[in-house]
Design a protein around this motif. Structure first.
Motif, short mmCIF file in Angstrom:
data_model
loop_
_atom_site.label_atom_id
_atom_site.label_comp_id
_atom_site.label_asym_id
_atom_site.label_seq_id
_atom_site.Cartn_x
_atom_site.Cartn_y
_atom_site.Cartn_z
N ARG A 78 66.26 72.92 -5.20
CA ARG A 78 65.12 72.85 -6.13
C ARG A 78 65.41 71.90 -7.28
NH1 ARG A 78 64.44 78.53 -5.21
NH2 ARG A 78 65.68 78.97 -7.06
N THR A 79 66.67 71.87 -7.75
CA THR A 79 67.06 70.97 -8.84
C THR A 79 66.89 69.52 -8.40
OG1 THR A 79 68.65 72.59 -9.66
CG2 THR A 79 68.94 70.31 -10.40
N PHE A 80 67.34 69.20 -7.19
CA PHE A 80 67.21 67.83 -6.68
C PHE A 80 65.74 67.44 -6.54
CE2 PHE A 80 71.69 68.10 -5.63
CZ PHE A 80 72.11 66.78 -5.72
N ILE A 81 64.93 68.38 -6.04
CA ILE A 81 63.50 68.11 -5.87
C ILE A 81 62.85 67.88 -7.24
CG2 ILE A 81 61.29 69.14 -5.18
CD1 ILE A 81 62.81 70.48 -2.86
N ILE A 83 68.41 68.36 0.85
CA ILE A 83 67.35 69.17 1.46
C ILE A 83 67.69 69.45 2.92
CG2 ILE A 83 64.91 69.21 2.12
CD1 ILE A 83 64.38 67.48 -0.41
N MET A 84 68.12 68.42 3.63
CA MET A 84 68.45 68.58 5.05
C MET A 84 69.70 69.45 5.25
SD MET A 84 66.12 67.45 6.70
CE MET A 84 64.68 66.47 6.50
N ARG A 85 70.60 69.44 4.27
CA ARG A 85 71.77 70.32 4.35
C ARG A 85 71.33 71.78 4.29
NH1 ARG A 85 74.91 68.05 0.47
NH2 ARG A 85 75.46 66.47 2.00
N GLY A 86 70.25 72.02 3.57
CA GLY A 86 69.68 73.36 3.51
C GLY A 86 69.24 73.85 4.88
N VAL A 87 68.79 72.91 5.71
CA VAL A 87 68.36 73.25 7.07
C VAL A 87 69.57 73.66 7.91
CG1 VAL A 87 67.35 72.38 9.20
CG2 VAL A 87 66.37 71.73 7.00
N ALA A 143 61.63 71.55 5.34
CA ALA A 143 62.42 70.48 4.74
C ALA A 143 61.79 69.12 5.03
CB ALA A 143 63.84 70.53 5.26
N SER A 144 61.38 68.92 6.28
CA SER A 144 60.76 67.65 6.67
C SER A 144 59.48 67.41 5.89
CB SER A 144 60.46 67.62 8.16
OG SER A 144 61.65 67.63 8.89
N ARG A 145 58.70 68.47 5.73
CA ARG A 145 57.44 68.35 4.98
C ARG A 145 57.70 67.98 3.52
NH1 ARG A 145 55.74 73.32 5.50
NH2 ARG A 145 56.38 73.96 3.43
#
Length: 87
Positions: free
Chosen positions: A29-32, A58-62, A72-74
């Motif tokens: 969320r911080t990065f976003i 974000i992709m690491r979250g996946v 994540a893709s969205r």
């Protein structure tokens, strides 16, 4: 409340896992938020750089099971289209 030794152990494991997942989600969320602030600032170069650092996070979250792949893709797709719109 957990009674058997195995259920007590599971409860401990879940507690640790929850803490880790919570930290990961917060980090994402911080990065976003950094990307969104850069977009609001109107500087495309800064926004592009922020997106470039946010995307792997974000992709690491996946891969860690915190986010669903489509979610994540969205998020990446919508952020990148907003960054492109700054041009």
């Amino acid at each position: 409340m957990a009674n058997s030794p195995s259920s007590k152990k599971r409860a401990r494991q879940i507690e640790r896992r929850t803490a880790v997942n919570k930290a990961r989600k917060s980090r994402i969320r911080t990065f976003i938020r950094k990307v969104e602030e850069a977009i609001a600032g109107g500087d495309q170069a800064v926004a592009k750089e922020a997106l470039r650092t946010a995307q792997p996070e974000i992709m690491r979250g996946v891969t860690k099971g915190v986010l669903h792949a489509n979610t994540a893709s969205r998020k990446v797709s919508r952020l990148s289209s907003r960054v492109k719109a700054l041009a």
